[in-house]
Write a protein that holds these residues in place. Structure first.
Motif, PDB file in Angstrom:
ATOM      1  N   HIS A 168       0.848  -1.190   0.000  1.00 38.80           N
ATOM      2  CA  HIS A 168       0.000   0.000   0.000  1.00 38.80           C
ATOM      3  C   HIS A 168       0.886   1.243   0.000  1.00 38.80           C
ATOM      4  N   GLY A 169       0.571   2.182  -0.888  1.00 37.74           N
ATOM      5  CA  GLY A 169       1.401   3.383  -0.999  1.00 37.74           C
ATOM      6  C   GLY A 169       1.532   4.153   0.294  1.00 37.74           C
ATOM      7  N   GLY A 170       0.497   4.119   1.125  1.00 38.94           N
ATOM      8  CA  GLY A 170       0.543   4.857   2.381  1.00 38.94           C
ATOM      9  C   GLY A 170       1.483   4.266   3.407  1.00 38.94           C
ATOM     10  N   LEU A 171       2.000   3.065   3.130  1.00 39.65           N
ATOM     11  CA  LEU A 171       2.895   2.405   4.092  1.00 39.65           C
ATOM     12  C   LEU A 171       4.369   2.577   3.745  1.00 39.65           C
ATOM     13  N   ARG A 172       4.659   3.351   2.710  1.00 35.79           N
ATOM     14  CA  ARG A 172       6.057   3.469   2.296  1.00 35.79           C
ATOM     15  C   ARG A 172       6.953   4.022   3.393  1.00 35.79           C
ATOM     16  N   ARG A 173       6.411   4.871   4.249  1.00 31.26           N
ATOM     17  CA  ARG A 173       7.213   5.473   5.309  1.00 31.26           C
ATOM     18  C   ARG A 173       7.005   4.787   6.660  1.00 31.26           C
ATOM     19  N   VAL A 174       6.249   3.708   6.676  1.00 33.65           N
ATOM     20  CA  VAL A 174       6.041   2.954   7.917  1.00 33.65           C
ATOM     21  C   VAL A 174       7.173   1.948   8.046  1.00 33.65           C
ATOM     22  N   ARG A 175       7.911   2.063   9.133  1.00 36.06           N
ATOM     23  CA  ARG A 175       9.146   1.291   9.252  1.00 36.06           C
ATOM     24  C   ARG A 175       8.911  -0.221   9.204  1.00 36.06           C
ATOM     25  N   ARG A 176       7.878  -0.703   9.885  1.00 34.14           N
ATOM     26  CA  ARG A 176       7.673  -2.151   9.925  1.00 34.14           C
ATOM     27  C   ARG A 176       7.385  -2.698   8.523  1.00 34.14           C
ATOM     28  N   ALA A 177       6.681  -1.904   7.711  1.00 31.96           N
ATOM     29  CA  ALA A 177       6.391  -2.341   6.346  1.00 31.96           C
ATOM     30  C   ALA A 177       7.655  -2.338   5.499  1.00 31.96           C
ATOM     31  N   ARG A 178       8.472  -1.297   5.628  1.00 29.57           N
ATOM     32  CA  ARG A 178       9.722  -1.239   4.863  1.00 29.57           C
ATOM     33  C   ARG A 178      10.635  -2.401   5.239  1.00 29.57           C
ATOM     34  N   LEU A 179      10.714  -2.691   6.527  1.00 28.39           N
ATOM     35  CA  LEU A 179      11.580  -3.776   6.974  1.00 28.39           C
ATOM     36  C   LEU A 179      11.132  -5.110   6.383  1.00 28.39           C
ATOM     37  N   LEU A 180       9.827  -5.369   6.396  1.00 29.78           N
ATOM     38  CA  LEU A 180       9.333  -6.643   5.877  1.00 29.78           C
ATOM     39  C   LEU A 180       9.522  -6.731   4.367  1.00 29.78           C
ATOM     40  N   VAL A 181       9.238  -5.661   3.647  1.00 25.13           N
ATOM     41  CA  VAL A 181       9.416  -5.673   2.191  1.00 25.13           C
ATOM     42  C   VAL A 181      10.881  -5.895   1.832  1.00 25.13           C
ATOM     43  N   ASP A 182      11.780  -5.209   2.514  1.00 26.39           N
ATOM     44  CA  ASP A 182      13.209  -5.383   2.241  1.00 26.39           C
ATOM     45  C   ASP A 182      13.660  -6.810   2.545  1.00 26.39           C
ATOM     46  N   TYR A 183      13.173  -7.344   3.652  1.00 29.10           N
ATOM     47  CA  TYR A 183      13.587  -8.694   4.047  1.00 29.10           C
ATOM     48  C   TYR A 183      13.057  -9.742   3.061  1.00 29.10           C
ATOM     49  N   LEU A 184      11.786  -9.605   2.672  1.00 27.81           N
ATOM     50  CA  LEU A 184      11.215 -10.545   1.711  1.00 27.81           C
ATOM     51  C   LEU A 184      11.920 -10.448   0.361  1.00 27.81           C
ATOM     52  N   SER A 185      12.217  -9.216  -0.073  1.00 31.91           N
ATOM     53  CA  SER A 185      12.905  -9.029  -1.355  1.00 31.91           C
ATOM     54  C   SER A 185      14.255  -9.737  -1.356  1.00 31.91           C
ATOM     55  N   ALA A 186      15.030  -9.542  -0.285  1.00 33.95           N
ATOM     56  CA  ALA A 186      16.345 -10.155  -0.203  1.00 33.95           C
ATOM     57  C   ALA A 186      16.236 -11.678  -0.195  1.00 33.95           C
ATOM     58  N   ALA A 187      15.270 -12.205   0.560  1.00 35.37           N
ATOM     59  CA  ALA A 187      15.116 -13.658   0.656  1.00 35.37           C
ATOM     60  C   ALA A 187      14.714 -14.268  -0.685  1.00 35.37           C
ATOM     61  N   LEU A 188      13.805 -13.615  -1.396  1.00 36.42           N
ATOM     62  CA  LEU A 188      13.374 -14.149  -2.689  1.00 36.42           C
ATOM     63  C   LEU A 188      14.459 -14.011  -3.744  1.00 36.42           C
ATOM     64  N   LEU A 189      15.200 -12.894  -3.710  1.00 36.49           N
ATOM     65  CA  LEU A 189      16.276 -12.713  -4.688  1.00 36.49           C
ATOM     66  C   LEU A 189      17.378 -13.751  -4.515  1.00 36.49           C
ATOM     67  N   GLU A 190      17.567 -14.234  -3.289  1.00 38.19           N
ATOM     68  CA  GLU A 190      18.537 -15.314  -3.077  1.00 38.19           C
ATOM     69  C   GLU A 190      18.116 -16.581  -3.825  1.00 38.19           C
ATOM     70  N   ARG A 191      16.821 -16.726  -4.074  1.00 35.11           N
ATOM     71  CA  ARG A 191      16.288 -17.914  -4.752  1.00 35.11           C
ATOM     72  C   ARG A 191      15.943 -17.623  -6.209  1.00 35.11           C
ATOM     73  N   ARG A 192      16.489 -16.550  -6.722  1.00 38.41           N
ATOM     74  CA  ARG A 192      16.172 -16.089  -8.083  1.00 38.41           C
ATOM     75  C   ARG A 192      16.328 -17.205  -9.117  1.00 38.41           C
ATOM     76  N   ALA A 193      17.425 -17.943  -9.030  1.00 31.71           N
ATOM     77  CA  ALA A 193      17.689 -18.975 -10.033  1.00 31.71           C
ATOM     78  C   ALA A 193      16.615 -20.057 -10.030  1.00 31.71           C
ATOM     79  N   ASP A 194      16.075 -20.377  -8.840  1.00 38.42           N
ATOM     80  CA  ASP A 194      15.028 -21.400  -8.760  1.00 38.42           C
ATOM     81  C   ASP A 194      13.739 -20.910  -9.400  1.00 38.42           C
ATOM     82  N   PHE A 195      13.431 -19.631  -9.276  1.00 39.58           N
ATOM     83  CA  PHE A 195      12.205 -19.079  -9.858  1.00 39.58           C
ATOM     84  C   PHE A 195      12.311 -18.987 -11.382  1.00 39.58           C
ATOM     85  N   ILE A 196      13.475 -18.578 -11.854  1.00 33.25           N
ATOM     86  CA  ILE A 196      13.631 -18.362 -13.302  1.00 33.25           C
ATOM     87  C   ILE A 196      13.723 -19.698 -14.041  1.00 33.25           C
ATOM     88  N   GLY A 197      14.379 -20.699 -13.432  1.00 38.62           N
ATOM     89  CA  GLY A 197      14.496 -22.000 -14.057  1.00 38.62           C
ATOM     90  C   GLY A 197      15.482 -21.987 -15.209  1.00 38.62           C
TER      91      GLY A 197
END
Length: 293
Positions: free
Chosen positions: A263-292
């Motif tokens: 949600h655009g209104g959560l961009r400055r909410v710290r807990r949302a930024r932390l979770l988005v950053d953490y999920l992004s990093a975790a999924l990018l580590e598995r990039r090769a598995d997603f792309i195949g």
């Protein structure tokens, strides 16, 4: 470098004596003297000179002092940043994701995040339907889609590859006896879904029989593992379930991409930024598995 000697050096430089320096850092006279002597031995030079007024810095000590102060400031800044996390990162955040991704990829990621930020509460909703961010049905959503059609802040991570998968045993025993366009083979189907029917028609197995109709993708996964036939699955399944294999000769569909939306209104909410950053990093580590491949 024995970094624990730096506080002793700074305390003595600021107070002018071993005893006063020891009091500043809650140490003993002997411990501070030993740390100073050890630091001087490491550097191969004297840092203090005894005088009637106590201890004064040598030329070498004066050169080290600003660097030591800078190191101390950086360390304190780091401590303050970490100590502030628990106070700044708290509250509830709603996360929506499809069950397959959640069950087999996200469970350990979310557990690690929860341990790192104990005051953030995650309300996790598992659904193959897309919860609307615009309608405030969720705060953050992981989606595997062709296009994002609502007003949300998004991170496009990588393509998601879908392929035709079956068990290794099914491929070894059934594929050699298949006729033209997959005759004699079996699809695990989703029912009257136009997109899936088009995908089947685009494969080399368009004449295979759609024998089973199952709406739940997770059951498709387990049926394919058990040897019931072929189905469409994300390419990462082979990492989680090595008994599955992409059917030889089948293409990968990369029209979808994996997104993290919020949600655009959560961009400055710290807990949302932390979770988005953490999920992004975790999924990018598995990039090769997603792309195949």
């Amino acid at each position: 470098m024995d970094w624990k000697s730096l506080p002793a050096f700074l305390a003595v430089a600021r107070s002018g004596s071993l005893r006063a320096g020891a009091e500043q850092i809650d140490g003993t006279h002997a411990t501070v003297r030993r740390q100073i002597e050890g630091l001087e031995a490491q550097l191969g030079t004297s840092l203090f000179r005894r005088s009637a007024g106590g201890l004064t810095l040598t030329a070498a000590g004066r050169r080290l002092l600003p660097q030591a102060i800078e190191a101390e400031a950086a360390l304190l800044k780091g401590f303050n940043a970490v100590q502030g996390l628990d106070r700044e990162a708290s509250g509830r955040i709603r996360l929506s994701v499809d069950p397959l991704t959640a069950h087999y990829l996200l469970a350990p990621v979310l557990a690690d995040f929860a341990a790192l930020y104990p005051d953030i509460e995650i309300e996790l909703k598992l659904s193959y339907f897309l919860d609307s961010i615009e309608k405030d049905e969720t705060d953050i959503s992981i989606r595997h889609v062709v296009n994002v059609e609502e007003d949300a802040v998004g991170r496009k991570l990588f393509p998601l590859s879908l392929g035709v998968f079956a068990s290794r045993n099914y491929i070894d025993t059934e594929m050699p006896n298949a006729g033209p366009r997959g005759r004699g083979l079996t699809w695990i189907g989703y029912g009257e879904i136009d997109e899936i029917q088009r995908m089947v028609a685009e494969t080399p197995f368009s004449e295979a029989r759609i024998r089973h109709t199952i709406a739940d993708p997770q059951m498709h996964l387990h049926m394919a593992r058990a040897g019931a036939g072929m189905t469409f699955l994300a390419s990462w399944v082979t990492r989680a379930f090595p008994e599955l294999q992409r059917v030889p000769g089948s293409p990968l569909d990369q029209r979808r991409s994996t997104w993290i939306l919020q949600h655009g209104g959560l961009r400055r909410v710290r807990r949302a930024r932390l979770l988005v950053d953490y999920l992004s990093a975790a999924l990018l580590e598995r990039r090769a598995d997603f792309i195949g491949h």
